[in-house]
Design a protein around this motif. Structure first.
Motif, PDB file in Angstrom:
ATOM      1  N   SER A  48     -68.625 -10.152 -55.061  1.00 32.70           N
ATOM      2  CA  SER A  48     -69.068 -10.155 -53.640  1.00 32.70           C
ATOM      3  C   SER A  48     -68.719  -9.227 -52.483  1.00 32.70           C
ATOM      4  O   SER A  48     -67.245  -8.974 -53.039  1.00 32.70           O
ATOM      5  CB  SER A  48     -69.241 -11.527 -53.253  1.00 32.70           C
ATOM      6  N   LYS A  49     -69.152  -8.985 -51.785  1.00 33.61           N
ATOM      7  CA  LYS A  49     -68.753  -7.747 -50.997  1.00 33.61           C
ATOM      8  C   LYS A  49     -68.105  -8.463 -49.681  1.00 33.61           C
ATOM      9  O   LYS A  49     -67.186  -7.912 -49.067  1.00 33.61           O
ATOM     10  CB  LYS A  49     -70.311  -7.165 -50.228  1.00 33.61           C
ATOM     11  N   PHE A  50     -68.699  -9.544 -49.234  1.00 26.23           N
ATOM     12  CA  PHE A  50     -68.391 -10.198 -47.800  1.00 26.23           C
ATOM     13  C   PHE A  50     -68.772 -11.872 -48.361  1.00 26.23           C
ATOM     14  O   PHE A  50     -69.554 -12.331 -48.492  1.00 26.23           O
ATOM     15  CB  PHE A  50     -69.056  -9.925 -46.591  1.00 26.23           C
ATOM     16  N   ASN A  51     -67.281 -12.482 -48.265  1.00 23.59           N
ATOM     17  CA  ASN A  51     -67.210 -14.053 -48.759  1.00 23.59           C
ATOM     18  C   ASN A  51     -67.199 -14.787 -47.431  1.00 23.59           C
ATOM     19  O   ASN A  51     -66.318 -14.751 -46.436  1.00 23.59           O
ATOM     20  CB  ASN A  51     -65.965 -14.334 -49.672  1.00 23.59           C
ATOM     21  N   VAL A  52     -68.133 -15.939 -47.434  1.00 20.91           N
ATOM     22  CA  VAL A  52     -67.858 -16.869 -46.188  1.00 20.91           C
ATOM     23  C   VAL A  52     -67.726 -18.211 -46.906  1.00 20.91           C
ATOM     24  O   VAL A  52     -68.505 -18.719 -47.756  1.00 20.91           O
ATOM     25  CB  VAL A  52     -69.577 -16.947 -45.608  1.00 20.91           C
ATOM     26  N   PHE A  53     -66.983 -18.895 -46.694  1.00 19.79           N
ATOM     27  CA  PHE A  53     -66.443 -20.125 -47.115  1.00 19.79           C
ATOM     28  C   PHE A  53     -66.710 -21.192 -46.083  1.00 19.79           C
ATOM     29  O   PHE A  53     -66.242 -21.356 -45.051  1.00 19.79           O
ATOM     30  CB  PHE A  53     -64.971 -20.144 -47.207  1.00 19.79           C
ATOM     31  N   ASP A  54     -67.715 -22.170 -46.578  1.00 16.61           N
ATOM     32  CA  ASP A  54     -68.205 -23.309 -45.602  1.00 16.61           C
ATOM     33  C   ASP A  54     -67.401 -24.542 -46.262  1.00 16.61           C
ATOM     34  O   ASP A  54     -67.746 -24.921 -47.231  1.00 16.61           O
ATOM     35  CB  ASP A  54     -69.573 -23.252 -45.876  1.00 16.61           C
ATOM     36  N   VAL A  55     -66.317 -24.925 -45.454  1.00 14.13           N
ATOM     37  CA  VAL A  55     -65.685 -26.046 -45.635  1.00 14.13           C
ATOM     38  C   VAL A  55     -66.472 -27.290 -45.530  1.00 14.13           C
ATOM     39  O   VAL A  55     -66.905 -27.638 -44.544  1.00 14.13           O
ATOM     40  CB  VAL A  55     -64.224 -26.078 -45.023  1.00 14.13           C
ATOM     41  N   ASN A  56     -66.442 -28.414 -46.456  1.00 10.41           N
ATOM     42  CA  ASN A  56     -67.093 -29.544 -46.341  1.00 10.41           C
ATOM     43  C   ASN A  56     -66.330 -30.427 -46.845  1.00 10.41           C
ATOM     44  O   ASN A  56     -66.435 -30.673 -48.318  1.00 10.41           O
ATOM     45  CB  ASN A  56     -68.575 -29.600 -46.695  1.00 10.41           C
ATOM     46  N   LEU A  57     -65.488 -31.330 -46.358  1.00  4.02           N
ATOM     47  CA  LEU A  57     -64.496 -32.222 -46.983  1.00  4.02           C
ATOM     48  C   LEU A  57     -65.233 -33.391 -47.412  1.00  4.02           C
ATOM     49  O   LEU A  57     -65.542 -34.256 -46.251  1.00  4.02           O
ATOM     50  CB  LEU A  57     -62.996 -32.384 -46.318  1.00  4.02           C
ATOM     51  N   ARG A  58     -65.174 -33.898 -48.439  1.00  5.36           N
ATOM     52  CA  ARG A  58     -65.739 -35.151 -48.996  1.00  5.36           C
ATOM     53  C   ARG A  58     -64.849 -35.867 -49.851  1.00  5.36           C
ATOM     54  O   ARG A  58     -64.790 -35.404 -51.034  1.00  5.36           O
ATOM     55  CB  ARG A  58     -67.334 -34.763 -49.541  1.00  5.36           C
ATOM     56  N   LYS A  59     -64.140 -36.749 -49.196  1.00  8.83           N
ATOM     57  CA  LYS A  59     -63.071 -37.564 -50.183  1.00  8.83           C
ATOM     58  C   LYS A  59     -63.807 -38.069 -51.200  1.00  8.83           C
ATOM     59  O   LYS A  59     -64.939 -38.744 -50.977  1.00  8.83           O
ATOM     60  CB  LYS A  59     -62.236 -38.447 -49.332  1.00  8.83           C
ATOM     61  N   PRO A  60     -63.186 -38.358 -52.582  1.00  4.84           N
ATOM     62  CA  PRO A  60     -62.124 -37.739 -52.989  1.00  4.84           C
ATOM     63  C   PRO A  60     -62.223 -36.119 -53.551  1.00  4.84           C
ATOM     64  O   PRO A  60     -61.509 -35.873 -54.602  1.00  4.84           O
ATOM     65  CB  PRO A  60     -61.597 -38.593 -54.032  1.00  4.84           C
ATOM     66  N   HIS A  61     -63.049 -35.681 -53.186  1.00  7.63           N
ATOM     67  CA  HIS A  61     -63.897 -34.406 -54.063  1.00  7.63           C
ATOM     68  C   HIS A  61     -63.130 -33.114 -53.699  1.00  7.63           C
ATOM     69  O   HIS A  61     -63.752 -31.944 -53.684  1.00  7.63           O
ATOM     70  CB  HIS A  61     -65.241 -34.307 -53.817  1.00  7.63           C
ATOM     71  N   TYR A  62     -61.823 -33.206 -53.496  1.00  5.58           N
ATOM     72  CA  TYR A  62     -61.085 -31.735 -53.021  1.00  5.58           C
ATOM     73  C   TYR A  62     -59.817 -31.994 -53.466  1.00  5.58           C
ATOM     74  O   TYR A  62     -59.175 -32.843 -53.089  1.00  5.58           O
ATOM     75  CB  TYR A  62     -61.493 -31.125 -51.601  1.00  5.58           C
ATOM     76  N   SER A  63     -59.088 -30.854 -53.554  1.00  3.54           N
ATOM     77  CA  SER A  63     -57.613 -30.516 -53.527  1.00  3.54           C
ATOM     78  C   SER A  63     -57.070 -29.353 -52.480  1.00  3.54           C
ATOM     79  O   SER A  63     -57.844 -28.457 -52.337  1.00  3.54           O
ATOM     80  CB  SER A  63     -57.251 -30.280 -54.808  1.00  3.54           C
ATOM     81  N   LEU A  64     -55.807 -29.754 -51.950  1.00  2.23           N
ATOM     82  CA  LEU A  64     -55.587 -28.791 -51.085  1.00  2.23           C
ATOM     83  C   LEU A  64     -55.366 -27.582 -52.023  1.00  2.23           C
ATOM     84  O   LEU A  64     -55.505 -26.288 -51.315  1.00  2.23           O
ATOM     85  CB  LEU A  64     -54.000 -29.086 -50.409  1.00  2.23           C
ATOM     86  N   GLU A  65     -55.196 -27.130 -53.189  1.00  5.62           N
ATOM     87  CA  GLU A  65     -54.562 -26.346 -53.734  1.00  5.62           C
ATOM     88  C   GLU A  65     -56.151 -25.177 -53.831  1.00  5.62           C
ATOM     89  O   GLU A  65     -56.043 -23.902 -53.724  1.00  5.62           O
ATOM     90  CB  GLU A  65     -54.252 -26.565 -55.175  1.00  5.62           C
ATOM     91  N   SER A  66     -57.181 -26.005 -54.198  1.00  7.54           N
ATOM     92  CA  SER A  66     -58.334 -25.203 -54.258  1.00  7.54           C
ATOM     93  C   SER A  66     -58.780 -24.753 -52.888  1.00  7.54           C
ATOM     94  O   SER A  66     -59.454 -23.615 -52.850  1.00  7.54           O
ATOM     95  CB  SER A  66     -59.574 -26.074 -55.101  1.00  7.54           C
ATOM     96  N   LEU A  67     -58.366 -25.597 -51.903  1.00  8.31           N
ATOM     97  CA  LEU A  67     -59.186 -24.962 -50.803  1.00  8.31           C
ATOM     98  C   LEU A  67     -58.403 -23.756 -50.154  1.00  8.31           C
ATOM     99  O   LEU A  67     -59.149 -23.023 -49.500  1.00  8.31           O
ATOM    100  CB  LEU A  67     -58.600 -26.386 -49.506  1.00  8.31           C
ATOM    101  N   VAL A  68     -56.936 -23.971 -50.345  1.00  5.54           N
ATOM    102  CA  VAL A  68     -56.356 -22.789 -49.859  1.00  5.54           C
ATOM    103  C   VAL A  68     -56.653 -21.586 -50.633  1.00  5.54           C
ATOM    104  O   VAL A  68     -56.769 -20.463 -50.217  1.00  5.54           O
ATOM    105  CB  VAL A  68     -54.565 -23.009 -49.923  1.00  5.54           C
ATOM    106  N   ALA A  69     -56.848 -21.657 -52.087  1.00  6.62           N
ATOM    107  CA  ALA A  69     -57.030 -20.621 -52.786  1.00  6.62           C
ATOM    108  C   ALA A  69     -58.618 -19.964 -52.166  1.00  6.62           C
ATOM    109  O   ALA A  69     -58.885 -18.686 -52.259  1.00  6.62           O
ATOM    110  CB  ALA A  69     -57.501 -20.732 -54.489  1.00  6.62           C
TER     111      ALA A  69
END
Length: 306
Positions: free
Chosen positions: A153-174
């Motif tokens: 992709s040319k321009f990446n937009v990351f839309d954060v939607n935290l829904r416990k327990p469906h995320y990890s800090l490692e993947s969010l940071v990456a």
């Protein structure tokens, strides 16, 4: 985003691809289309943007209904793969007295297993903007596909939607490090920044902390009824919100993001883009469902009532 943010304006009309979950939200009053990337995409489409959703549904009745519904709303459902082995996703939505939602999200659904395909590769490679969320990263299959699409992709937009327990800090940071633009709400900002080691207490300090840690200079933070703050490089833009009667908040942040992308692609007035996006988010929150029909006339009349 805006001409200042995107830089390359070889295309007069931007092409946007949104990757991630498509599903049926089950409210007490019945089911409605949902999924943050789909909500963003539908709002962009309603504003005249060439936007498509990249996802997957099951080979079941709910999947057929979903494909038909998005087709009727103007999207090309050919970018939504059909899984023979996984079911179409559903979410049980509960609303409190203030209209705020909690979600019970089915696991191991079709959109958790989006396989890379030539059609998805071609669409993302030809897009000006690629929007992805955090929920789709809960599955290794879809996460691997996302990683490959981000590279194209040319321009990446990351839309954060935290829904416990469906995320990890490692993947969010990456995913934040891969982004050119990050959108999240104030609770998500403080949670993620704190988990990354921030000792700061103010909103702006934590925005700068995230920007420095991820090398992402464009960050937007929504603040519910209190509006939003947008950082573009070293400049900040603020909106303090609109007075409304909240019906439900489902999808308000998604329509905010879609509207912000739309305006930042069409105006040099970044402050107006934030004001416009906050107005659309407010209009969604005072209606039922994630993607109510809202016209440009409705938005202008809401922002500047006569």
């Amino acid at each position: 985003m805006s001409r200042m943010i995107l830089g390359d304006k070889s295309s007069q009309e931007p092409i946007v691809s949104c990757f991630g979950e498509v599903l049926w939200d089950y409210f007490p009053s019945g089911k409605r289309l949902g999924g943050a990337p789909l909500n963003v995409c539908l709002r962009l489409k309603s504003l005249g943007v060439n936007a498509e959703i990249l996802s997957a549904v099951g080979a079941d009745v709910l999947g057929s209904e979903l494909l038909e519904d998005i087709r009727e709303r103007g999207l090309d459902n050919g970018f939504v793969l059909v899984s023979a082995s996984k079911k179409t996703s559903t979410v049980e939505v509960s609303l409190d007295k203030g209209g705020s939602a909690t979600y019970e999200i089915a696991v191991d659904t079709a959109w958790d297993n989006i396989e890379l395909s030539p059609k998805l590769i071609e669409r993302v490679a030809s897009s000006d903007i690629f929007v992805y969320g955090s929920l789709v990263a809960r599955s290794e299959v879809s996460l691997n596909t996302l990683r490959k699409l981000i590279e194209l992709s040319k321009f990446n937009v990351f839309d954060v939607n935290l829904r416990k327990p469906h995320y990890s800090l490692e993947s969010l940071v990456a995913l934040m490090k891969a982004a050119d633009f990050i959108k999240l709400n104030d609770d998500e900002l403080f949670e993620i920044a704190g988990a990354m080691g921030s000792k700061f207490n103010s909103l702006e300090q934590n925005i700068e902390f995230i920007a420095n840690k991820t090398a992402t200079s464009n960050i937007c933070v929504t603040k519910g009824r209190h509006g939003a703050v947008l950082k573009v490089a070293d400049k900040y833009y603020y909106n303090s919100g609109y007075m409304i009667n909240v019906v439900d908040t489902v999808g308000a942040g998604d329509s905010f993001l879609g509207s912000l992308i739309y305006q930042l692609c069409n105006t040099e007035d970044t402050q107006y883009a934030v004001d416009f996006a906050c107005a659309v988010g407010a209009l969604v929150a005072q209606n039922q469902g994630a993607t109510p029909e809202i016209s440009l006339h409705d938005i202008q009349a809401f922002m500047n009532p006569i």
